[in-house]
Enzyme design. Sequence first.
Site, PDB file in Angstrom:
ATOM      1  N   LYS A  62       0.904  -1.303  -0.112  1.00  0.00           N
ATOM      2  CA  LYS A  62      -0.165  -0.401  -0.135  1.00  0.00           C
ATOM      3  C   LYS A  62       1.211   1.429  -0.425  1.00  0.00           C
ATOM      4  CE  LYS A  62      -5.423  -0.901   1.308  1.00  0.00           C
ATOM      5  NZ  LYS A  62      -4.812  -1.596   2.508  1.00  0.00           N
ATOM      6  N   ARG A  63       1.843   1.269   0.241  1.00  0.00           N
ATOM      7  CA  ARG A  63       3.309   2.666   0.294  1.00  0.00           C
ATOM      8  C   ARG A  63       3.340   2.395  -1.348  1.00  0.00           C
ATOM      9  NH1 ARG A  63       7.876   1.534   1.379  1.00  0.00           N
ATOM     10  NH2 ARG A  63       7.712  -1.008   1.764  1.00  0.00           N
TER      11      ARG A  63
END
Length: 461
Positions: free
Chosen positions: A233-234
């Site tokens: 997700k980063r």
Amino acid sequence: MTTVRFAPSPTGYLHVGGARTALFNWLYARNTGGKFILRIEDTDVKRSTQAATQAILDGLMWLGIDWDEGPYFQSERLPIYQEYAQKLIDEDNAYYCTCSVDELDEQKKQAISIGRAAGYDRRCRDKGAKQGVLRLKAPIGNTVFHDLFRDRFEFDNSLIGDFVLVRSDGMPTYNFTCAVDDALMGMTHVIRGDDHIPNTPKQLLILAALVFNPPRFGHLPLILGTDKSPLSKRHGAVSVMAYQEQGFLPEAMVNYLALLGWSTTDSQQLFSKEEMIKKFSLKRITKNPAVFDMEKLQWMNGVYIKQANPEKLANLCREFTSQKGKIGDIQLEEIIKLYQGRIKVLPEIYQLGDFFFSPEIHIPEKICQEVLSMSGVEEVREILTETKKVLSALEIFNPDTIEQAIRTMAERLGIKAADIIHPLRAVLTGKKVSPGIFEVAALLGQEMVVQRIEGGLCMVR
Ligand code: GLU
């Protein structure tokens, strides 16, 4: 005939890695005139949900990845797995184990203390128990396979251990259902993420015990972010549908996903679907990690937007706006034509072209100072007043007549057309940069143009 599959576990949305796996299998099936099967691996009842199944189907459909058979649901095939479990028992290839969790933990600790691999120590092999978890009797020796995209893999069966096929509640495990189904469904190739490499020897052992011909296995390289850490997700959205919501086109997404681990000899970047199918080859899949580069995806999406039919883009934009509760504009298609060469994702239209979508505009102070209050404030006021007069007098209000009127006015006043265009752009759009101002003015319409010039005049000071 080539037979491949996509076999997701419905425990979440369709993520980028899963979509790439599905796409490669689909491309291979289409390239070889084979069959692409969709199989939902939902025997983990606690973690599988119908919503996740739907999300996966939606993701595949959005990308245009269609399946020839399925979806098959493993949860509906339990009697089949029971039948094969029984066959393994009958032929002395599997046995019940009654060890408790505590006992297994104890075994593990002991194994570690004497420096042995921490697997199950096979103590129930010859007990003849009639219930418990069902374990495969792994033969002595090694399990070898030649990966389609990598080297040879060799595993020591004693390290794989007598792994579980069916849990004590009767639910078969992933490795068991997967191996049985791959065999029964006639898979010729299993192409999946390289996180499954440790499962492959287990599945090969099951297939061998059931005397099934194994498929060829190919493990796709990991997908990393630009910082070389595993995609998460980063690095931005991992769910494929989040890209739809952000204004990416499915064609661009598919094109981009295809290049995550595959390339042509000439490193072609842009492919139509037909071209991709024609050129796809397992030989050109790399074993090196693929890097998911958001900037490249955005660039690619920009290219697809530029080439897309404006009517189609307008429909997509309307979907966004209705989602966000905005009102679609009937002139949307014309607005899109002005922007499609310069945006990377669809919602950018609403930022760059915000002045089209609300009657009121705000002219930032900076632009007032730079454009509307230049050294010759009086001059700007006169220019705008005259522009308003000239434009409101037009009987036909289109880009050509507007341009003509502005140029004639410039000549008459002995100034440059730019001296009119700059303040006009500022009052019509609130910006210093916009698409061609004559097109913009025509789209806003005569009434709105006059109204905005009047509003702008109040800002000249
Ligand atoms: N169901 C497995 C998963 O979602 C994939 C199985 C496979 O491709 O063999 O990770």
